[in-house]
Design a protein around this motif. Structure first.
Motif, mmCIF file in Angstrom:
data_model
loop_
_atom_site.group_PDB
_atom_site.id
_atom_site.type_symbol
_atom_site.label_atom_id
_atom_site.label_comp_id
_atom_site.label_asym_id
_atom_site.label_seq_id
_atom_site.Cartn_x
_atom_site.Cartn_y
_atom_site.Cartn_z
ATOM 1 N N ILE B 40 0.835 -1.195 0.000
ATOM 2 C CA ILE B 40 0.000 0.000 0.000
ATOM 3 C C ILE B 40 0.871 1.247 0.000
ATOM 4 O O ILE B 40 0.571 2.234 -0.678
ATOM 5 N N ASN B 51 0.582 7.936 2.417
ATOM 6 C CA ASN B 51 -0.062 6.634 2.619
ATOM 7 C C ASN B 51 -1.383 6.770 3.380
ATOM 8 O O ASN B 51 -2.290 5.976 3.195
ATOM 9 N N GLY B 52 -1.483 7.802 4.216
ATOM 10 C CA GLY B 52 -2.743 7.991 4.929
ATOM 11 C C GLY B 52 -3.915 8.204 3.991
ATOM 12 O O GLY B 52 -5.037 7.788 4.271
ATOM 13 N N PHE B 54 -4.457 6.852 1.207
ATOM 14 C CA PHE B 54 -4.970 5.580 0.689
ATOM 15 C C PHE B 54 -6.191 5.139 1.493
ATOM 16 O O PHE B 54 -7.220 4.763 0.928
ATOM 17 N N TYR B 55 -6.054 5.245 2.832
ATOM 18 C CA TYR B 55 -7.112 4.724 3.705
ATOM 19 C C TYR B 55 -8.339 5.625 3.735
ATOM 20 O O TYR B 55 -9.356 5.271 4.301
ATOM 21 N N ASN B 56 -8.232 6.766 3.144
ATOM 22 C CA ASN B 56 -9.406 7.618 3.017
ATOM 23 C C ASN B 56 -10.294 7.142 1.860
ATOM 24 O O ASN B 56 -11.444 7.552 1.736
ATOM 25 N N HIS B 57 -9.722 6.280 1.011
ATOM 26 C CA HIS B 57 -10.461 5.832 -0.179
ATOM 27 C C HIS B 57 -10.758 4.344 -0.173
ATOM 28 O O HIS B 57 -11.781 3.924 -0.714
ATOM 29 N N ARG B 59 -10.489 0.540 2.177
ATOM 30 C CA ARG B 59 -10.268 -0.041 3.493
ATOM 31 C C ARG B 59 -8.943 -0.791 3.544
ATOM 32 O O ARG B 59 -8.216 -0.717 4.517
ATOM 33 N N ASP B 60 -8.647 -1.533 2.488
ATOM 34 C CA ASP B 60 -7.399 -2.311 2.458
ATOM 35 C C ASP B 60 -7.099 -2.709 1.015
ATOM 36 O O ASP B 60 -7.785 -2.270 0.080
ATOM 37 N N LYS B 61 -6.119 -3.532 0.821
ATOM 38 C CA LYS B 61 -5.683 -3.887 -0.535
ATOM 39 C C LYS B 61 -6.762 -4.668 -1.290
ATOM 40 O O LYS B 61 -6.943 -4.479 -2.494
ATOM 41 N N GLU B 63 -9.858 -4.276 -1.145
ATOM 42 C CA GLU B 63 -10.901 -3.392 -1.649
ATOM 43 C C GLU B 63 -10.457 -2.668 -2.918
ATOM 44 O O GLU B 63 -11.224 -2.546 -3.881
#
Lengths: 215, 215
Positions: B40, B51-52, B54-57, B59-61, B63
């Motif tokens: 990620i 990298n933060g 990423f988690y705004n869009h 949930r994990d890889k 997804e």
DNA sequence: GCCAAAATTGAGAGGTCTGTCAATTCTGAT
DNA sequence: ATCAGAATTGACAGACCTCTCAATTTTGGC
């Protein structure tokens, strides 16, 4: 509950037995979690050795993957080759090979899945298996049973069909007659008449199994 | 040098553009290094966000993998469907679909390889693509063009053949006529005569390309 | 242009993994 | 039974990864 590599190495020296134990653990891990997700730590732990011992036998994961995958492929090829030594008809040989390959991969799902995963990571492995398969295809062309030109693409397609069958079988989406049905499709692709394709692929047979035939 | 998702989102709001940038970076990473090896961190870095974000869009890889793979598959299906709206002959439709699918996957190798890798991780993706392919197979049976029963296995085998072709093309082991040759084999498998199979699969055509048709 | 809401940043806690190595245990030839 | 060499152990350094969150910046409706 030890694996096939270990069973075969039982009478060998310590080093070979440890190596075989690692290979069984690796095959199991590759099959269950996929190649990437299998950690060396986990493989060593499953083989009941410390992680340092792993590096006494293999340089890294790639090296044990190659050892496991080629070991399985060679074993499959030898068993099948021997089991069909008395079959003369080319259509029968091709369908027998396909059915047995799928049956072997299914009888030990660990090996079957590890093999399907490894094929995409090791192009050389695919070529080795295809060379083995190609002998009977060429034979069928020479004796007039098959009416298509055998080229690399056709062999690759046969390989992809067998891999799909192993995957479907291992994931529970197909039942045991899938080998015969794939073989039938392959024979039709080779220009064999529908009637003969059906006859040659659905005949009685004795499926090989890894555990059964080594005993 | 931005990817296809980004190009399509150019006129959208910021959030959608960032999301598209992440999806392009992810597709690129999945294709180049495989799904597991793509981190990620690396995806976010390639998309020029922290990298933060990423988690705004996602949930994990898993997804983002699903978003990328279904996005590609749906795009392919729509383009192909539209491009063959005026083809009536069932054999032509099947061969056209196969050829275009392989051509699209090849014209943007990033997408083609990401798709082949994702298919094995997302069973639902395979089913969706197969449903799309199956419509023309059933049509051919109804109008008498094909002389085999269409079942799940046959569709799975067709899928495996197309995936193998994409893989061979992307790895440089096959040249551009592989699509026509695979289509020809498929038609023979469907019971079409060798002559007609050849005619229907090797006819002139205009290959779609992702970059070309969106412009 | 203003400003509340939305989006982004980046440091960091907590975790896993690889590969090394000095210390220890085991093996088998004699 | 002995012992030299082979095999194994397990702690650990260094690298990398995921996911969080308080602080900061950007966006777009008005």
């Amino acid at each position: 509950m030890s694996g096939v590599f270990a069973a075969r190495a039982r009478s060998q020296g310590k080093k070979i037995r440890t190596r075989a134990g690692l290979m069984d653990a690796a095959a199991e891990a590759f099959a269950r979690t996929g190649i990437e997700a299998a950690s060396i730590n986990a493989i060593a732990h499953a083989a009941d050795v410390s992680n340092g011992t792993f590096y006494n036998h293999f340089r890294d994961k790639d090296e044990i993957l190659a050892a496991v995958a080629f070991g399985i492929a060679r074993d499959f090829a030898e068993r099948i080759d021997e089991a069909m030594s008395d079959i003369e008809d080319s259509a029968q040989r091709v369908s027998f090979g396909t059915r047995q390959f799928i049956a072997l991969a299914t009888s030990e799902p660990t090996w079957g899945l590890a093999l399907t995963r490894a094929v995409w990571a090791l192009p050389e492995l695919r070529r080795e298996v295809e060379t083995f398969a190609r002998a009977d295809l060429d034979r069928g062309v020479r004796d007039g049973t098959f009416r298509v030109e055998i080229d690399d693409l056709l062999v690759d397609l046969f390989m992809s069909m067998v891999l799909m069958a192993i995957y479907l079988r291992a994931s529970g989406e197909a039942n045991e007659d899938i080998g015969a049905r794939v073989a039938e499709h392959q024979l039709r692709l080779l220009g064999v008449s529908p009637a003969r394709a059906r006859r040659a692929s659905h005949c009685d047979w004795v499926p090989l199994s890894i555990t059964g035939s080594s005993q």
